[in-house]
Design a protein around this motif. Sequence first.
Motif, mmCIF file in Angstrom:
data_model
loop_
_atom_site.group_PDB
_atom_site.id
_atom_site.type_symbol
_atom_site.label_atom_id
_atom_site.label_comp_id
_atom_site.label_asym_id
_atom_site.label_seq_id
_atom_site.Cartn_x
_atom_site.Cartn_y
_atom_site.Cartn_z
ATOM 1 N N ARG A 123 0.864 -1.054 -0.021
ATOM 2 C CA ARG A 123 -0.167 -0.086 -0.031
ATOM 3 C C ARG A 123 0.772 1.317 0.081
ATOM 4 N NH1 ARG A 123 -5.312 1.564 0.624
ATOM 5 N NH2 ARG A 123 -5.688 3.571 1.948
ATOM 6 N N SER A 124 1.853 1.265 0.637
ATOM 7 C CA SER A 124 2.881 2.338 0.686
ATOM 8 C C SER A 124 4.444 2.173 1.042
ATOM 9 C CB SER A 124 2.408 3.487 1.715
ATOM 10 O OG SER A 124 2.327 2.649 3.000
ATOM 11 N N ALA A 125 5.070 2.965 0.916
ATOM 12 C CA ALA A 125 6.615 2.798 1.056
ATOM 13 C C ALA A 125 7.251 4.006 1.834
ATOM 14 C CB ALA A 125 7.212 2.357 0.009
ATOM 15 N N VAL A 126 8.451 3.735 2.737
ATOM 16 C CA VAL A 126 8.995 4.943 3.278
ATOM 17 C C VAL A 126 10.397 4.989 2.727
ATOM 18 C CG1 VAL A 126 9.838 5.836 5.406
ATOM 19 C CG2 VAL A 126 7.435 4.606 5.319
ATOM 20 N N SER A 127 10.710 6.085 2.144
ATOM 21 C CA SER A 127 12.235 6.402 1.877
ATOM 22 C C SER A 127 12.472 7.906 1.776
ATOM 23 C CB SER A 127 12.572 5.715 0.451
ATOM 24 O OG SER A 127 13.946 6.214 0.108
ATOM 25 N N ARG A 128 13.294 8.479 2.591
ATOM 26 C CA ARG A 128 13.402 9.886 2.696
ATOM 27 C C ARG A 128 13.925 10.311 1.333
ATOM 28 N NH1 ARG A 128 16.298 10.792 8.544
ATOM 29 N NH2 ARG A 128 14.386 10.233 9.883
ATOM 30 N N ALA A 180 2.493 7.316 6.542
ATOM 31 C CA ALA A 180 2.506 6.111 5.480
ATOM 32 C C ALA A 180 1.823 4.911 5.985
ATOM 33 C CB ALA A 180 3.938 5.685 4.983
ATOM 34 N N LEU A 181 0.998 5.209 7.196
ATOM 35 C CA LEU A 181 0.083 3.937 7.809
ATOM 36 C C LEU A 181 -1.313 3.834 7.556
ATOM 37 C CD1 LEU A 181 2.077 4.033 11.307
ATOM 38 C CD2 LEU A 181 2.425 2.768 9.301
ATOM 39 N N ASP A 182 -2.085 4.846 6.827
ATOM 40 C CA ASP A 182 -3.239 4.966 6.487
ATOM 41 C C ASP A 182 -3.459 3.617 5.769
ATOM 42 O OD1 ASP A 182 -3.680 7.349 7.844
ATOM 43 O OD2 ASP A 182 -3.783 8.468 5.978
ATOM 44 N N GLU A 226 1.703 2.512 18.216
ATOM 45 C CA GLU A 226 0.539 3.546 18.534
ATOM 46 C C GLU A 226 -0.672 3.851 17.644
ATOM 47 O OE1 GLU A 226 0.480 5.264 21.451
ATOM 48 O OE2 GLU A 226 2.184 4.038 22.120
ATOM 49 N N ARG A 227 -0.523 3.502 16.301
ATOM 50 C CA ARG A 227 -1.592 3.396 15.414
ATOM 51 C C ARG A 227 -2.428 2.230 15.195
ATOM 52 N NH1 ARG A 227 -0.750 7.266 11.335
ATOM 53 N NH2 ARG A 227 -2.231 6.379 10.277
ATOM 54 N N GLY A 228 -1.881 1.056 16.129
ATOM 55 C CA GLY A 228 -2.563 -0.161 16.025
ATOM 56 C C GLY A 228 -2.034 -0.921 14.912
#
Length: 264
Positions: free
Chosen positions: A32-37, A64-66, A89-91
Amino acid sequence: MDTLAVCVAGATGWTGRAVAQGALRSPDVRLRSAVSRRAAGGDLGESWGGARVDVPVFAQVADALDGVDVLIDYTAPDAVLDNVLAAVERGVHVVVGTSGLSAEQYARIDERARERGVGVIASGNFSITAALLQAAALLAARHLPQWEIVDYAGAGKPDAPSGTARELAERLGEVRTPTPAIDTVGVAGARGAEIGGAQTHSVRLPGYTLAVEAIFGLPGERLSLRHEAGESAEPYVAGTLMAARLAPGRVGVTRGLDTLLLEP
């Protein structure tokens, strides 16, 4: 078949990219999503130098967690704790493949994950064969009272010991405290660092990729268990995605891919 929505943090890195590509190939997983600065604001496929894959890239895990069921973290030792806690914290359930967290930090994560009803699966190495080494070493520690651990990596690997070696030492120490070695004289640090009661040594030289060795000794005999990884990150994909599929069924921290492999 239910589809598992995942986010891969560190998706442009060596292991994270292989895991993200594995997720894209899996019919029961949706990346669904990715993280990279460095690639934030673009499409993940284009950040790899290829075609669009319709996966947005964010600079921060928190953004990125939605709609994400599981965060898979392959980032850096100085970022992983904050990333994991942000997801908890976001479950959002978490798979931790990044090295560098201590037993004390995992205890903190476990406490918060249990409060939030979230599963966290962490392993210093998600390779199936590395997990089997760890399982064999845990068995050996039940019968052999002394051991030491050596990990090998290329000259550019900053964390020492590796996550694989740290996890192995800590988990062996949970089986029993190894018989102390003789006190030595000479240069401080020559015997390595004590982790889980065992001396742990790190070699960092060009020519190595990744390897870890658990050495057990008795008078007149020795058992050496060694895992070596090649230059591809592909060995870590199957184990990581296995953990991602299982994390939503757990609460708290589970350490070690071998734990999953040995369950009935």
